[in-house]
Design a protein around this motif. Structure first.
Motif, PDB file in Angstrom:
ATOM      1  N   ILE A  39     -39.364 -38.283 -37.755  1.00 29.33           N
ATOM      2  CA  ILE A  39     -40.598 -38.676 -37.065  1.00 29.33           C
ATOM      3  C   ILE A  39     -40.641 -40.188 -36.980  1.00 29.33           C
ATOM      4  O   ILE A  39     -40.485 -40.882 -37.987  1.00 29.33           O
ATOM      5  CB  ILE A  39     -41.861 -38.215 -37.823  1.00 29.33           C
ATOM      6  N   LYS A  40     -40.844 -40.685 -35.783  1.00 30.49           N
ATOM      7  CA  LYS A  40     -40.950 -42.138 -35.611  1.00 30.49           C
ATOM      8  C   LYS A  40     -42.405 -42.498 -35.335  1.00 30.49           C
ATOM      9  O   LYS A  40     -43.021 -41.949 -34.424  1.00 30.49           O
ATOM     10  CB  LYS A  40     -40.038 -42.574 -34.472  1.00 30.49           C
ATOM     11  N   PHE A  41     -42.946 -43.400 -36.141  1.00 34.88           N
ATOM     12  CA  PHE A  41     -44.344 -43.838 -36.009  1.00 34.88           C
ATOM     13  C   PHE A  41     -44.393 -45.178 -35.298  1.00 34.88           C
ATOM     14  O   PHE A  41     -43.552 -46.036 -35.531  1.00 34.88           O
ATOM     15  CB  PHE A  41     -44.979 -44.043 -37.401  1.00 34.88           C
ATOM     16  N   GLU A  94     -34.788 -34.620 -33.495  1.00 36.09           N
ATOM     17  CA  GLU A  94     -33.723 -34.136 -34.387  1.00 36.09           C
ATOM     18  C   GLU A  94     -33.426 -35.171 -35.471  1.00 36.09           C
ATOM     19  O   GLU A  94     -33.343 -36.368 -35.179  1.00 36.09           O
ATOM     20  CB  GLU A  94     -32.467 -33.914 -33.522  1.00 36.09           C
ATOM     21  N   LEU A  95     -33.266 -34.699 -36.690  1.00 36.70           N
ATOM     22  CA  LEU A  95     -32.898 -35.590 -37.786  1.00 36.70           C
ATOM     23  C   LEU A  95     -31.377 -35.748 -37.800  1.00 36.70           C
ATOM     24  O   LEU A  95     -30.649 -34.760 -37.951  1.00 36.70           O
ATOM     25  CB  LEU A  95     -33.370 -34.979 -39.116  1.00 36.70           C
ATOM     26  N   VAL A  96     -30.908 -36.955 -37.600  1.00 41.86           N
ATOM     27  CA  VAL A  96     -29.463 -37.206 -37.685  1.00 41.86           C
ATOM     28  C   VAL A  96     -29.135 -37.389 -39.163  1.00 41.86           C
ATOM     29  O   VAL A  96     -29.630 -38.328 -39.804  1.00 41.86           O
ATOM     30  CB  VAL A  96     -29.052 -38.457 -36.873  1.00 41.86           C
ATOM     31  N   ARG A 139     -30.638 -51.761 -23.228  1.00 44.83           N
ATOM     32  CA  ARG A 139     -31.065 -53.136 -23.537  1.00 44.83           C
ATOM     33  C   ARG A 139     -31.085 -53.500 -25.016  1.00 44.83           C
ATOM     34  O   ARG A 139     -31.418 -54.621 -25.365  1.00 44.83           O
ATOM     35  CB  ARG A 139     -32.461 -53.448 -22.940  1.00 44.83           C
ATOM     36  N   ASP A 140     -30.775 -52.560 -25.913  1.00 42.16           N
ATOM     37  CA  ASP A 140     -30.728 -52.955 -27.326  1.00 42.16           C
ATOM     38  C   ASP A 140     -29.649 -52.164 -28.069  1.00 42.16           C
ATOM     39  O   ASP A 140     -29.891 -51.624 -29.146  1.00 42.16           O
ATOM     40  CB  ASP A 140     -32.105 -52.754 -27.977  1.00 42.16           C
ATOM     41  N   VAL A 141     -28.461 -52.116 -27.460  1.00 46.63           N
ATOM     42  CA  VAL A 141     -27.346 -51.416 -28.102  1.00 46.63           C
ATOM     43  C   VAL A 141     -26.793 -52.339 -29.195  1.00 46.63           C
ATOM     44  O   VAL A 141     -26.427 -53.474 -28.917  1.00 46.63           O
ATOM     45  CB  VAL A 141     -26.237 -51.069 -27.073  1.00 46.63           C
TER      46      VAL A 141
END
Ligand code: ATP
Length: 296
Positions: A39-41, A94-96, A139-141
């Motif tokens: 989960i990204k907040f 998905e959780l990597v 743009r942010d690799v």
């Protein structure tokens, strides 16, 4: 956010995964579908200024949209859900099960072997090419925005800066050391900006240093910089011309798309049937090419 906290009435927080400028990610358990998720907040810090708020809001919405669009694509965590939490949003995906390429590189004690570095970078380029084919630029690799799982499969993460190729972005994005020089200016950004970043990752993995000083983006924001000479010391000689074509200061003269990067790196990656690298311990990014069973 603490272990055991419940988000959107169904996700039970387990542990922190990492945090960046726009969000903090946690591993959690989805009680409804009985599976682990990431989960990204949204970062509350970015609500402090209007510009930060707008960029965060836009980045988050865009990130969810991109993830959803690429659901089921190799090398991109699968989108599951977007939900409200307090004042902001959370993205559930998905959780990597793995580590960032930045971390993976830091524990390999020295420069990476060519077959391993090329396999990682090729996997990144394969995924970024999916964006390019649809007319987007990431743009942010950077090594912190790529993850390698226990099988050696590489994922690109953090699509919050993704923008339409050739259209002028509202905000400048990118990370010093990896972002293309034109990202310092309020200019239209093409897919070759990601090619520059992928080239910088390759140099960093192979040599432990970056091809250009790591503060050029900040400096170029203040004034136009003369093109510096890239430092390719310790890049294996046969690879150097390809790398140079990736990190050319002038966007026009660079390899233009990630798909072309995949093609140009093909002669350097392990071939089907080649033996594993004896020095490699743990996740093996070369397996995808050595064993040709890369179906996901
Ligand atoms: N799907 C995922 N599975 C496992 N870990 C993840 C996943 N997504 C993110 N992470 C972890 O959380 C960290 C932060 O995520 P992410 O890079 O998306 O946030 P961010 O705030 O946009 O970062 P930044 O802007 O600094 O690049 C990552 O570095 C990674 O360690």
């Amino acid at each position: 956010m603490r272990r055991g906290d419940v988000v959107a009435k169904r996700y039970v927080i387990d542990r922190p995964l990492g945090g960046g400028s726009f969000g903090t990610a946690f591993a959690a358990y989805d009680t409804r579908l009985d599976r682990q998720v990431a989960i990204k907040f949204q970062h509350p810090r970015t609500f402090e200024s209007n510009a930060g708020f707008e960029s965060n809001k836009m980045g988050f919405k865009e990130e969810a949209r991109i993830l959803k669009h690429y659901k089921g694509s190799r090398g991109i965590p699968e989108y599951f859900d977007i939900a409200r939490h307090n004042e902001g949003w959370v993205i559930v995906m998905e959780l990597v099960e793995g580590v960032t390429v930045e971390r993976y590189a830091s524990v390999s004690h020295g420069p990476m072997e060519q077959d391993i570095a090329v396999s990682i970078v090729t996997q990144v380029a394969e995924t970024v090419s999916l964006l390019h084919e649809a007319g987007y630029v990431h743009r942010d690799v950077k090594p912190g925005n790529a993850m390698i799982d226990h099988n050696g499969d590489v994922y690109v993460i953090d699509f919050g800066s993704t923008w339409v190729a050739g259209r002028k972005p509202p905000l400048r994005e990118g990370t010093d050391g990896f972002a293309a020089p034109e990202q310092a200016m309020p200019l239209r950004i093409g897919t070759s900006a990601d090619v520059f970043s992928i080239g910088c990752i390759l140099v960093k993995l192979l040599t432990l240093h970056l091809p250009y000083p790591d503060d050029y983006l900040t400096r170029a924001r203040k004034r136009r910089l003369p093109p510096p000479e890239p430092d390719l010391t310790h890049v294996p000689a046969p690879l150097a011309p390809v790398v140079l074509d990736m990190i050319h200061w002038e966007p026009r003269l660079r390899i233009q798309t990630a798909a072309e990067v995949v093609d140009r790196l093909r002669p350097f990656r392990p071939a089907a049937g080649s033996p594993p690298n004896p020095k490699l311990i743990g996740a093996d990014p070369t397996m995808r090419y050595r064993c040709s069973v890369a179906v996901r």
